[in-house]
Design a protein around this motif. Structure first.
Motif, PDB file in Angstrom:
ATOM      1  N   MET A   1       0.887  -1.148  -0.022  1.00  0.00           N
ATOM      2  CA  MET A   1      -0.181  -0.028  -0.055  1.00  0.00           C
ATOM      3  C   MET A   1       0.833   1.366   0.072  1.00  0.00           C
ATOM      4  SD  MET A   1      -2.937  -0.953   2.832  1.00  0.00           S
ATOM      5  CE  MET A   1      -3.973  -0.077   2.105  1.00  0.00           C
ATOM      6  N   THR A   2       0.454   2.053  -0.499  1.00  0.00           N
ATOM      7  CA  THR A   2       0.959   3.652  -0.555  1.00  0.00           C
ATOM      8  C   THR A   2       0.714   4.340   0.429  1.00  0.00           C
ATOM      9  OG1 THR A   2      -0.729   4.549  -1.782  1.00  0.00           O
ATOM     10  CG2 THR A   2       1.164   3.788  -3.218  1.00  0.00           C
ATOM     11  N   MET A   3       1.638   5.465   0.884  1.00  0.00           N
ATOM     12  CA  MET A   3       1.363   6.248   1.886  1.00  0.00           C
ATOM     13  C   MET A   3       0.286   7.377   1.605  1.00  0.00           C
ATOM     14  SD  MET A   3       4.969   6.907   4.033  1.00  0.00           S
ATOM     15  CE  MET A   3       5.753   5.663   5.259  1.00  0.00           C
ATOM     16  N   ASN A   4       0.631   7.727   0.538  1.00  0.00           N
ATOM     17  CA  ASN A   4      -0.457   8.692  -0.195  1.00  0.00           C
ATOM     18  C   ASN A   4      -1.335   8.199  -1.198  1.00  0.00           C
ATOM     19  OD1 ASN A   4       1.548   8.778  -1.890  1.00  0.00           O
ATOM     20  ND2 ASN A   4       2.040  10.754  -1.810  1.00  0.00           N
ATOM     21  N   ASP A   5      -1.569   8.650  -2.411  1.00  0.00           N
ATOM     22  CA  ASP A   5      -2.099   8.053  -3.644  1.00  0.00           C
ATOM     23  C   ASP A   5      -1.197   7.568  -4.529  1.00  0.00           C
ATOM     24  OD1 ASP A   5      -4.630   8.337  -2.233  1.00  0.00           O
ATOM     25  OD2 ASP A   5      -4.908  10.358  -3.287  1.00  0.00           O
ATOM     26  N   THR A   6       0.141   7.560  -4.479  1.00  0.00           N
ATOM     27  CA  THR A   6       1.076   7.557  -5.711  1.00  0.00           C
ATOM     28  C   THR A   6       2.252   6.482  -5.097  1.00  0.00           C
ATOM     29  OG1 THR A   6       0.522   9.707  -6.195  1.00  0.00           O
ATOM     30  CG2 THR A   6       2.298   8.681  -7.360  1.00  0.00           C
ATOM     31  N   TRP A   7       2.440   5.576  -6.173  1.00  0.00           N
ATOM     32  CA  TRP A   7       3.679   4.565  -5.777  1.00  0.00           C
ATOM     33  C   TRP A   7       4.953   5.178  -5.986  1.00  0.00           C
ATOM     34  CZ3 TRP A   7       2.823   0.412  -3.596  1.00  0.00           C
ATOM     35  CH2 TRP A   7       1.592  -0.423  -3.453  1.00  0.00           C
ATOM     36  N   GLY A   8       5.017   6.238  -7.021  1.00  0.00           N
ATOM     37  CA  GLY A   8       6.340   7.106  -7.125  1.00  0.00           C
ATOM     38  C   GLY A   8       6.183   8.105  -6.570  1.00  0.00           C
ATOM     39  N   TYR A   9       7.467   9.274  -6.687  1.00  0.00           N
ATOM     40  CA  TYR A   9       7.119  10.378  -6.117  1.00  0.00           C
ATOM     41  C   TYR A   9       6.164  11.307  -7.165  1.00  0.00           C
ATOM     42  CZ  TYR A   9       8.373  15.008  -4.596  1.00  0.00           C
ATOM     43  OH  TYR A   9       8.219  16.431  -4.023  1.00  0.00           O
ATOM     44  N   LYS A  10       5.354  12.022  -6.363  1.00  0.00           N
ATOM     45  CA  LYS A  10       4.292  13.040  -7.213  1.00  0.00           C
ATOM     46  C   LYS A  10       4.371  14.338  -6.622  1.00  0.00           C
ATOM     47  CE  LYS A  10       0.169  12.989  -9.668  1.00  0.00           C
ATOM     48  NZ  LYS A  10      -1.007  12.045  -9.983  1.00  0.00           N
ATOM     49  N   LEU A  11       4.649  15.358  -7.038  1.00  0.00           N
ATOM     50  CA  LEU A  11       4.898  16.643  -6.526  1.00  0.00           C
ATOM     51  C   LEU A  11       3.534  17.045  -5.750  1.00  0.00           C
ATOM     52  CD1 LEU A  11       6.807  18.987  -5.739  1.00  0.00           C
ATOM     53  CD2 LEU A  11       6.008  19.961  -7.910  1.00  0.00           C
ATOM     54  N   ASN A  12       2.370  16.956  -6.369  1.00  0.00           N
ATOM     55  CA  ASN A  12       1.074  17.637  -5.835  1.00  0.00           C
ATOM     56  C   ASN A  12       0.418  16.436  -5.140  1.00  0.00           C
ATOM     57  OD1 ASN A  12       0.283  16.074  -8.287  1.00  0.00           O
ATOM     58  ND2 ASN A  12      -0.717  17.670  -9.307  1.00  0.00           N
ATOM     59  N   ASP A  13       0.978  15.428  -4.822  1.00  0.00           N
ATOM     60  CA  ASP A  13      -0.095  14.405  -4.160  1.00  0.00           C
ATOM     61  C   ASP A  13       0.105  14.520  -2.452  1.00  0.00           C
ATOM     62  OD1 ASP A  13      -1.325  12.267  -2.945  1.00  0.00           O
ATOM     63  OD2 ASP A  13      -0.274  10.782  -4.053  1.00  0.00           O
ATOM     64  N   HIS A  14      -0.637  15.284  -1.930  1.00  0.00           N
ATOM     65  CA  HIS A  14      -0.685  15.588  -0.496  1.00  0.00           C
ATOM     66  C   HIS A  14      -1.633  14.711   0.448  1.00  0.00           C
ATOM     67  CE1 HIS A  14       2.238  18.600  -1.788  1.00  0.00           C
ATOM     68  NE2 HIS A  14       1.197  19.336  -2.514  1.00  0.00           N
ATOM     69  N   ASN A  15      -2.210  13.875  -0.246  1.00  0.00           N
ATOM     70  CA  ASN A  15      -3.305  13.205   0.376  1.00  0.00           C
ATOM     71  C   ASN A  15      -2.496  12.000   1.220  1.00  0.00           C
ATOM     72  OD1 ASN A  15      -5.711  12.359   1.274  1.00  0.00           O
ATOM     73  ND2 ASN A  15      -5.802  10.820  -0.595  1.00  0.00           N
ATOM     74  N   TRP A  16      -1.930  12.393   2.194  1.00  0.00           N
ATOM     75  CA  TRP A  16      -1.083  11.349   3.178  1.00  0.00           C
ATOM     76  C   TRP A  16      -2.128  10.562   4.067  1.00  0.00           C
ATOM     77  CZ3 TRP A  16       3.854  10.274   1.670  1.00  0.00           C
ATOM     78  CH2 TRP A  16       4.385  11.462   0.807  1.00  0.00           C
ATOM     79  N   LYS A  17      -1.968   9.420   4.367  1.00  0.00           N
ATOM     80  CA  LYS A  17      -2.606   8.723   5.343  1.00  0.00           C
ATOM     81  C   LYS A  17      -1.865   9.290   6.502  1.00  0.00           C
ATOM     82  CE  LYS A  17      -3.295   4.651   2.518  1.00  0.00           C
ATOM     83  NZ  LYS A  17      -2.706   5.034   1.479  1.00  0.00           N
ATOM     84  N   SER A  18      -2.709   9.242   7.584  1.00  0.00           N
ATOM     85  CA  SER A  18      -2.192   9.736   9.056  1.00  0.00           C
ATOM     86  C   SER A  18      -1.336   8.516   9.315  1.00  0.00           C
ATOM     87  CB  SER A  18      -3.187  10.103   9.877  1.00  0.00           C
ATOM     88  OG  SER A  18      -3.962   8.769  10.359  1.00  0.00           O
ATOM     89  N   ALA A  19      -0.485   8.838  10.482  1.00  0.00           N
ATOM     90  CA  ALA A  19       0.145   7.931  11.276  1.00  0.00           C
ATOM     91  C   ALA A  19      -0.672   6.984  11.762  1.00  0.00           C
ATOM     92  CB  ALA A  19       1.273   8.515  12.183  1.00  0.00           C
ATOM     93  N   GLU A  20      -1.859   7.462  12.490  1.00  0.00           N
ATOM     94  CA  GLU A  20      -2.789   6.526  12.858  1.00  0.00           C
ATOM     95  C   GLU A  20      -3.250   5.512  11.906  1.00  0.00           C
ATOM     96  OE1 GLU A  20      -6.347   7.491  16.043  1.00  0.00           O
ATOM     97  OE2 GLU A  20      -6.511   8.214  14.141  1.00  0.00           O
TER      98      GLU A  20
END
Length: 385
Positions: free
Chosen positions: A215-234
């Motif tokens: 699973m990804t931490m945000n929505d993207t496998w590679g680095y994507k400059l404008n993907d800020h949809n990060w899952k929280s640590a929780e």
């Protein structure tokens, strides 16, 4: 187009890449193994391949072997080293590259008659290099869904790698058995692979075979400059607990920058996970699922220490005065611990009401936790409803 993509490959120069720093970050995050992309669908190799010059040493200004540095750094930190490798190759003329103007058009579904040559003369030799020169403990294939790659090739590749290194673990994407994004094989079919690979999802229930959720931490496998949809640590910690309760592993993706750095939002979340695991790691490491129950309600998960009569009940929300567990029977005279706290816990047990753990007012805060709380119980699983 390949000619345009090659120009980007020629610019790839991750000067800030620090293999030792990466490996230390993994260890501090509580990771026990890692998987690095050796070659993705684009065909560009991150090691010094003798089979091709389309690699980071021969084709890019960086000129250094990332896999060699990372495999050595991981060994120094006690991290098990693994490699992802794409079966599909958009760059190689005998695979799918210039023969098809666009990937996934109707033309790309037609059989490429030269693919068996690519399989024999390029794919297998490159994977052989990975095994012989970098000593990975995991080979993580991808791209097996293309029409040209056959079930027979998958079985042959699996057996070939087994003979090269009998201890290596190979995912089920080496063969054609994966059933969609859920990533699991049908249990009654003869497909190669040591573990299932659910992608961007966690199995709804426990499985009887080994599996790992990627699973990804945000929505993207590679680095994507404008993907800020990060899952929280929780969310990430709760995912890890949920996966462990169902008998799986959690392969959590990091997409590094072009300079070779792990993005700061990833570092922040990895640090939070590491902090939680330093106190609570025993509820995840070396555990297995219970036979009948992986959860109670929405907020409690269970794991069991392998080959011991120790059950962990993990509460995803701060429990109130009492924690009532229906599926655990404590051994007579045993004590129950709240992991991270020295405050003793009293409890009662009856067949009618189950296990009731009394939680003193200051016990939860004594753990320093804010994401999930683990209770260590010397006991056995109660079957039934």
């Amino acid at each position: 187009p390949i000619s345009e993509y090659e120009e980007y490959a020629k610019q790839f120069d991750p000067q800030k890449f620090d293999a030792k720093k990466w490996a230390r970050t993994m260890k501090e995050a509580g990771m026990k193994y890692m998987v690095i992309t050796s070659k993705h669908h684009d065909g560009f190799a991150l090691w010094d391949s003798k089979v091709s010059d389309y690699d980071i040493v021969d084709f890019s200004p960086y000129g250094q072997d990332i896999l060699k540095a990372l495999s050595e750094a991981c060994k120094e930190e006690g991290i098990r080293f693994g490699v992802y490798h794409s079966i599909m190759d958009w760059h190689h003329p005998q695979a799918q590259g210039p023969n098809y103007p666009e990937y996934n058009t109707q033309d790309s579904l037609k059989m490429n008659s030269r693919f068996p040559e690519y399989y024999t003369n390029y794919l297998k030799p490159q994977v052989t290099e990975l095994i012989e020169n970098y000593d990975p403990e995991i080979i993580w294939f991808d791209g097996e869904w293309i029409h040209e790659y056959t079930h027979e090739m998958g079985q042959e590749m699996y057996q070939y790698l087994r003979e090269l290194k009998p201890s290596v673990i190979i995912n089920n994407r080496v063969d054609k058995g994966r059933q969609g994004m859920q990533g699991m094989n049908k249990e009654d079919d003869d497909y190669a692979g040591d573990f299932g690979t659910p992608e961007q999802e966690i199995l709804e229930g426990a499985a009887n075979v080994d599996w790992e959720s990627c699973m990804t931490m945000n929505d993207t496998w590679g680095y994507k400059l404008n993907d800020h949809n990060w899952k929280s640590a929780e969310v990430l910690i709760h995912n890890l607990i949920d996966v462990a309760s169902k008998g799986g592993n959690y392969l959590l993706n990091v997409g590094p920058t072009a300079e070779g750095e792990i993005p700061e939002p990833s570092l922040e979340r990895l640090q939070e996970m590491g902090n939680w695991l330093r106190t609570n790691g025993e509820v995840v490491y070396g555990t297995e699922k219970l036979k009948a129950h992986f959860k109670q309600g929405d907020d409690i998960r269970f794991t069991k220490k392998r080959e011991e009569q120790i059950i962990y009940a993990i509460s995803l929300k701060a429990p109130k005065k009492d924690l009532v567990l229906k599926f655990v029977k404590p051994l007579e005279g045993s004590k129950i611990e709240l992991i991270g706290s020295d405050i003793p816990l009293n409890y009662t047990y009856s067949e009618e009401e189950g296990l009731i753990i009394n939680i003193p007012e200051d016990a939860l805060s004594a753990t320093g936790n804010k994401y999930a709380w683990g209770f260590k119980i010397n006991g056995v699983e109660r079957t039934g409803k």
